[in-house]
Design a protein around this motif. Structure first.
Motif, PDB file in Angstrom:
ATOM      1  N   ILE A  91      19.580 -12.235  38.634  1.00 38.94           N
ATOM      2  CA  ILE A  91      20.775 -12.633  37.865  1.00 38.94           C
ATOM      3  C   ILE A  91      21.152 -14.087  38.117  1.00 38.94           C
ATOM      4  O   ILE A  91      21.664 -14.753  37.237  1.00 38.94           O
ATOM      5  CB  ILE A  91      22.001 -11.705  38.097  1.00 38.94           C
ATOM      6  CG1 ILE A  91      22.380 -11.667  39.571  1.00 38.94           C
ATOM      7  CG2 ILE A  91      21.778 -10.317  37.551  1.00 38.94           C
ATOM      8  CD1 ILE A  91      23.853 -11.454  39.761  1.00 38.94           C
ATOM      9  N   MET A  92      20.886 -14.574  39.346  1.00 38.79           N
ATOM     10  CA  MET A  92      21.240 -15.966  39.633  1.00 38.79           C
ATOM     11  C   MET A  92      20.434 -16.931  38.756  1.00 38.79           C
ATOM     12  O   MET A  92      20.889 -18.014  38.432  1.00 38.79           O
ATOM     13  CB  MET A  92      20.999 -16.291  41.116  1.00 38.79           C
ATOM     14  CG  MET A  92      22.077 -15.783  42.050  1.00 38.79           C
ATOM     15  SD  MET A  92      23.734 -16.345  41.644  1.00 38.79           S
ATOM     16  CE  MET A  92      23.631 -18.065  42.087  1.00 38.79           C
ATOM     17  N   ALA A 130      27.331  -8.990  33.796  1.00 39.02           N
ATOM     18  CA  ALA A 130      28.148  -7.949  34.426  1.00 39.02           C
ATOM     19  C   ALA A 130      28.020  -6.610  33.698  1.00 39.02           C
ATOM     20  O   ALA A 130      27.869  -5.559  34.327  1.00 39.02           O
ATOM     21  CB  ALA A 130      29.602  -8.396  34.458  1.00 39.02           C
ATOM     22  N   ILE A 133      24.607  -4.875  34.268  1.00 39.75           N
ATOM     23  CA  ILE A 133      24.554  -4.191  35.568  1.00 39.75           C
ATOM     24  C   ILE A 133      25.369  -2.905  35.503  1.00 39.75           C
ATOM     25  O   ILE A 133      24.932  -1.846  35.950  1.00 39.75           O
ATOM     26  CB  ILE A 133      25.099  -5.113  36.688  1.00 39.75           C
ATOM     27  CG1 ILE A 133      24.168  -6.317  36.888  1.00 39.75           C
ATOM     28  CG2 ILE A 133      25.246  -4.356  38.001  1.00 39.75           C
ATOM     29  CD1 ILE A 133      24.661  -7.326  37.891  1.00 39.75           C
ATOM     30  N   PHE A 134      26.555  -2.991  34.901  1.00 41.73           N
ATOM     31  CA  PHE A 134      27.467  -1.848  34.880  1.00 41.73           C
ATOM     32  C   PHE A 134      26.876  -0.659  34.114  1.00 41.73           C
ATOM     33  O   PHE A 134      26.968   0.487  34.564  1.00 41.73           O
ATOM     34  CB  PHE A 134      28.806  -2.266  34.268  1.00 41.73           C
ATOM     35  CG  PHE A 134      29.832  -1.182  34.311  1.00 41.73           C
ATOM     36  CD1 PHE A 134      30.433  -0.834  35.509  1.00 41.73           C
ATOM     37  CD2 PHE A 134      30.191  -0.494  33.166  1.00 41.73           C
ATOM     38  CE1 PHE A 134      31.381   0.173  35.567  1.00 41.73           C
ATOM     39  CE2 PHE A 134      31.133   0.515  33.217  1.00 41.73           C
ATOM     40  CZ  PHE A 134      31.733   0.852  34.414  1.00 41.73           C
TER      41      PHE A 134
ATOM     42  N   LYS B  35      33.382  -1.385  45.893  1.00 41.67           N
ATOM     43  CA  LYS B  35      33.066   0.047  45.799  1.00 41.67           C
ATOM     44  C   LYS B  35      31.940   0.412  46.778  1.00 41.67           C
ATOM     45  O   LYS B  35      31.980   1.453  47.414  1.00 41.67           O
ATOM     46  CB  LYS B  35      32.653   0.382  44.364  1.00 41.67           C
ATOM     47  CG  LYS B  35      32.554   1.862  44.126  1.00 41.67           C
ATOM     48  CD  LYS B  35      32.327   2.171  42.676  1.00 41.67           C
ATOM     49  CE  LYS B  35      32.092   3.635  42.475  1.00 41.67           C
ATOM     50  NZ  LYS B  35      30.695   4.022  42.579  1.00 41.67           N
ATOM     51  N   ARG B  36      30.953  -0.498  46.871  1.00 43.12           N
ATOM     52  CA  ARG B  36      29.835  -0.226  47.782  1.00 43.12           C
ATOM     53  C   ARG B  36      30.344  -0.149  49.225  1.00 43.12           C
ATOM     54  O   ARG B  36      29.972   0.752  49.979  1.00 43.12           O
ATOM     55  CB  ARG B  36      28.752  -1.301  47.657  1.00 43.12           C
ATOM     56  CG  ARG B  36      27.691  -1.233  48.744  1.00 43.12           C
ATOM     57  CD  ARG B  36      26.555  -2.162  48.468  1.00 43.12           C
ATOM     58  NE  ARG B  36      25.743  -1.685  47.369  1.00 43.12           N
ATOM     59  CZ  ARG B  36      24.820  -0.733  47.476  1.00 43.12           C
ATOM     60  NH1 ARG B  36      24.599  -0.156  48.629  1.00 43.12           N
ATOM     61  NH2 ARG B  36      24.119  -0.362  46.446  1.00 43.12           N
ATOM     62  N   GLY B 218      27.745 -16.732  40.465  1.00 45.69           N
ATOM     63  CA  GLY B 218      27.227 -15.568  39.733  1.00 45.69           C
ATOM     64  C   GLY B 218      27.527 -14.256  40.434  1.00 45.69           C
ATOM     65  O   GLY B 218      27.997 -13.296  39.809  1.00 45.69           O
ATOM     66  N   VAL B 219      27.289 -14.207  41.756  1.00 46.80           N
ATOM     67  CA  VAL B 219      27.489 -12.959  42.499  1.00 46.80           C
ATOM     68  C   VAL B 219      28.978 -12.577  42.493  1.00 46.80           C
ATOM     69  O   VAL B 219      29.322 -11.407  42.329  1.00 46.80           O
ATOM     70  CB  VAL B 219      26.965 -13.103  43.951  1.00 46.80           C
ATOM     71  CG1 VAL B 219      27.201 -11.844  44.746  1.00 46.80           C
ATOM     72  CG2 VAL B 219      25.486 -13.442  43.943  1.00 46.80           C
ATOM     73  N   ILE B 221      31.257 -13.337  40.183  1.00 48.34           N
ATOM     74  CA  ILE B 221      31.651 -12.856  38.852  1.00 48.34           C
ATOM     75  C   ILE B 221      31.152 -11.426  38.634  1.00 48.34           C
ATOM     76  O   ILE B 221      31.892 -10.556  38.157  1.00 48.34           O
ATOM     77  CB  ILE B 221      31.124 -13.805  37.755  1.00 48.34           C
ATOM     78  CG1 ILE B 221      31.857 -15.154  37.852  1.00 48.34           C
ATOM     79  CG2 ILE B 221      31.308 -13.204  36.360  1.00 48.34           C
ATOM     80  CD1 ILE B 221      31.351 -16.224  36.921  1.00 48.34           C
ATOM     81  N   VAL B 222      29.914 -11.177  39.040  1.00 52.29           N
ATOM     82  CA  VAL B 222      29.362  -9.822  38.868  1.00 52.29           C
ATOM     83  C   VAL B 222      30.175  -8.810  39.667  1.00 52.29           C
ATOM     84  O   VAL B 222      30.552  -7.744  39.155  1.00 52.29           O
ATOM     85  CB  VAL B 222      27.871  -9.805  39.292  1.00 52.29           C
ATOM     86  CG1 VAL B 222      27.363  -8.388  39.430  1.00 52.29           C
ATOM     87  CG2 VAL B 222      27.031 -10.571  38.292  1.00 52.29           C
ATOM     88  N   VAL B 225      33.616  -8.230  37.955  1.00 49.87           N
ATOM     89  CA  VAL B 225      33.569  -7.356  36.767  1.00 49.87           C
ATOM     90  C   VAL B 225      33.253  -5.917  37.180  1.00 49.87           C
ATOM     91  O   VAL B 225      33.826  -4.961  36.650  1.00 49.87           O
ATOM     92  CB  VAL B 225      32.557  -7.915  35.737  1.00 49.87           C
ATOM     93  CG1 VAL B 225      32.441  -6.997  34.542  1.00 49.87           C
ATOM     94  CG2 VAL B 225      32.980  -9.299  35.284  1.00 49.87           C
ATOM     95  N   ARG B 226      32.378  -5.767  38.174  1.00 52.76           N
ATOM     96  CA  ARG B 226      32.051  -4.421  38.673  1.00 52.76           C
ATOM     97  C   ARG B 226      33.311  -3.738  39.210  1.00 52.76           C
ATOM     98  O   ARG B 226      33.566  -2.572  38.919  1.00 52.76           O
ATOM     99  CB  ARG B 226      31.032  -4.527  39.809  1.00 52.76           C
ATOM    100  CG  ARG B 226      29.621  -4.237  39.388  1.00 52.76           C
ATOM    101  CD  ARG B 226      28.712  -4.416  40.573  1.00 52.76           C
ATOM    102  NE  ARG B 226      27.479  -3.687  40.402  1.00 52.76           N
ATOM    103  CZ  ARG B 226      26.502  -3.680  41.293  1.00 52.76           C
ATOM    104  NH1 ARG B 226      26.629  -4.350  42.404  1.00 52.76           N
ATOM    105  NH2 ARG B 226      25.410  -3.002  41.073  1.00 52.76           N
ATOM    106  N   LEU B 229      35.661  -2.862  36.281  1.00 50.87           N
ATOM    107  CA  LEU B 229      35.158  -1.726  35.499  1.00 50.87           C
ATOM    108  C   LEU B 229      35.220  -0.416  36.290  1.00 50.87           C
ATOM    109  O   LEU B 229      35.265   0.660  35.709  1.00 50.87           O
ATOM    110  CB  LEU B 229      33.728  -2.001  35.017  1.00 50.87           C
ATOM    111  CG  LEU B 229      33.602  -3.127  33.987  1.00 50.87           C
ATOM    112  CD1 LEU B 229      32.154  -3.401  33.648  1.00 50.87           C
ATOM    113  CD2 LEU B 229      34.367  -2.827  32.713  1.00 50.87           C
ATOM    114  N   HIS B 230      35.228  -0.513  37.627  1.00 55.89           N
ATOM    115  CA  HIS B 230      35.374   0.701  38.441  1.00 55.89           C
ATOM    116  C   HIS B 230      36.845   1.052  38.671  1.00 55.89           C
ATOM    117  O   HIS B 230      37.156   1.974  39.410  1.00 55.89           O
ATOM    118  CB  HIS B 230      34.675   0.525  39.791  1.00 55.89           C
ATOM    119  CG  HIS B 230      33.188   0.681  39.694  1.00 55.89           C
ATOM    120  ND1 HIS B 230      32.588   1.840  39.299  1.00 55.89           N
ATOM    121  CD2 HIS B 230      32.177  -0.183  39.920  1.00 55.89           C
ATOM    122  CE1 HIS B 230      31.271   1.688  39.290  1.00 55.89           C
ATOM    123  NE2 HIS B 230      30.996   0.453  39.659  1.00 55.89           N
TER     124      HIS B 230
END
Lengths: 167, 275
Positions: A91-92, A130, A133-134, B35-36, B218-219, B221-222, B225-226, B229-230
């Protein structure tokens, strides 16, 4: 430079790019090659199959990220490790640095419309990553939860059967 | 249950809580999503028989409370996550330790020892940072436009500089905003220098855009959003804000660099006209 040479350069560059991100983010040495391979495949996928200029930035990035996440879930189950190990280098490599810089220069040159369009591109890529992945996470979590419930029910049934047998 | 047995059980519970807190903290500070971290802590605390466990994790803090079945005094643990970076090796180790502990392969003391050793491990060595940054910055221009070897050489030089800056800023805690700002300013300036030396072969836009890529959060933002969304809106919005600050950092740096470059070009042009 002919087409085949360019293709080989792109494939090698995609792999090295993901390997570099793997090294910066300290991916365990045992998995770094595999993680870079997954990222490189996704990069090649967007470059030759789901091209952003045909599919749009959002869909193209989302499909590539879905591929990375799917492979990450499979490998994380095979090697019993976290999915993050295989997701990060891939992803990076989709980080929209180019679009961000173009947005900045557009705003400096008072081209706010072009700047907003580029910012939209950045947002589309970020949300695409995002969401990709989701979606895969959701599918795998759903499958894992159903499996857990089934196993728990089976264990409960076995316990009841044992009790009846003992009586 | 004898007094000795109760005391032993309490010691074990405290150790398991410490293990859960350490594993959760390591995950959160190394780039895993909330969550993890919460799930890993729940798995670890699931090994304590009976009682009631409450775990709350947000992006900057961890809270655990365990109340024994006999309604004795509850045991609680709180940890604040002061800083974070992406270190996937630590995520892997925390995940592996929790899996092995839950499978009964290692006991709680061994698990804590492994996590302590991993936490005390030195950061990524300089050579690895340089190689990593050079690989990233030298390969990115190949995907941004026409294949130009000189662009790759210029960006590789910027990569070396960025690795040195990242290494130097580890020792000085000035925050991600300023680190990103200084790095992108330096990258734009080096790119400009390269354009001055090879005016026909290097594209400043490609060089600057390439150097921004490794700074893109990037990490974060991911993970944001994760989390959203959870359903974890507090952690998600916190992380989004963090991503915004990091992005603003490199945007401000690149902006300052571009303005400085414009001023230099303008003043040299003016000097040319005057003299």
């Amino acid at each position: 430079m002919n087409g085949t040479t360019l293709l080989i350069i792109q494939i090698v560059a995609a792999f090295l790019l993901c390997l570099g991100y793997g090294m910066i983010n300290n991916i365990p040495k045992r998995y770094i090659m595999l993680a870079s391979g997954v990222g490189a495949c996704a990069r090649i996928l967007t470059y030759f199959v789901v091209k952003p200029d045909v599919w749009g930035f959002f869909l193209s990035t989302m499909l590539a990220t879905m591929f990375i996440t799917l492979m990450s879930h499979i490998f994380s189950r095979v090697f019993k490790t976290a999915t993050t190990v295989f997701i990060v280098p891939g992803i990076m490599s989709f980080a929209p640095g180019g679009a961000t810089y173009e947005a900045i220069t557009a705003f400096i040159n008072s081209e706010s419309e072009a700047g907003m369009a580029k910012l939209g591109e950045v947002a589309a890529v970020a949300v695409g990553i995002a969401l990709g992945i989701f979606i895969i996470d959701l599918i795998f979590t759903g499958v894992a939860n159903r499996r857990k419930k089934r196993l728990a029910k089976r264990a409960q049934n076995a316990a009841v059967a044992d009790e009846v047998f003992e009586d | 249950m004898s007094a000795e047995a109760v005391a032993q059980q309490n010691r074990d519970v405290k150790a398991v809580i410490e293990l859960a807190t350490m594993a959760g903290g390591m995950l959160l500070s190394s780039g895993a999503d909330t969550k993890r971290a919460e799930e890993t802590m729940e798995y670890i605390m699931g090994q304590v028989p009976g009682g009631n466990t409450v775990i709350t994790v947000i992006s900057s803090s961890i809270f655990i409370s365990y109340t024994p079945e006999d309604e004795g005094s509850p045991v609680s643990s709180i940890r604040k996550i002061k800083s974070w970076s992406t270190d996937i090796e630590k995520v892997h180790v925390a995940n592996d330790v929790s899996r092995r502990f839950c499978a009964g392969e290692i006991n709680v003391r061994e698990a804590i020892d492994i996590l302590r050793k991993t936490q005390d491990k030195k950061d990524i060595p300089l050579w690895m940072l340089i190689v990593g940054y050079v690989m990233v910055t030298a390969c990115t221009p190949l995907f941004l436009g026409e294949v130009q070897i000189m662009n790759c050489v210029a960006t590789a030089l910027c990569g070396v500089l960025m690795a040195l800056l990242v290494y130097a800023f580890r020792k000085v805690n000035i925050g991600a905003f300023f680190v990103n700002a200084i790095m992108s300013f330096a990258a734009v300036f080096i790119g400009f220098g390269a354009v001055l030396v090879f005016p026909n072969n290097i594209d400043l836009t490609i060089v600057a855009a390439t150097c921004i890529c490794p700074m893109f959060p990037g990490v974060t933002i991911v993970n944001a959003v994760r989390d959203i969304l959870h359903g974890d809106y507090i952690s998600g919005s916190g992380r989004l804000l963090e991503a915004l600050v990091r992005t603003l950092g490199f945007v401000m740096g690149a902006l300052a660099g571009s303005i400085a470059v414009t001023v230099i070009i303008f003043s040299t042009g003016l000097l040319g006209i005057i003299f």
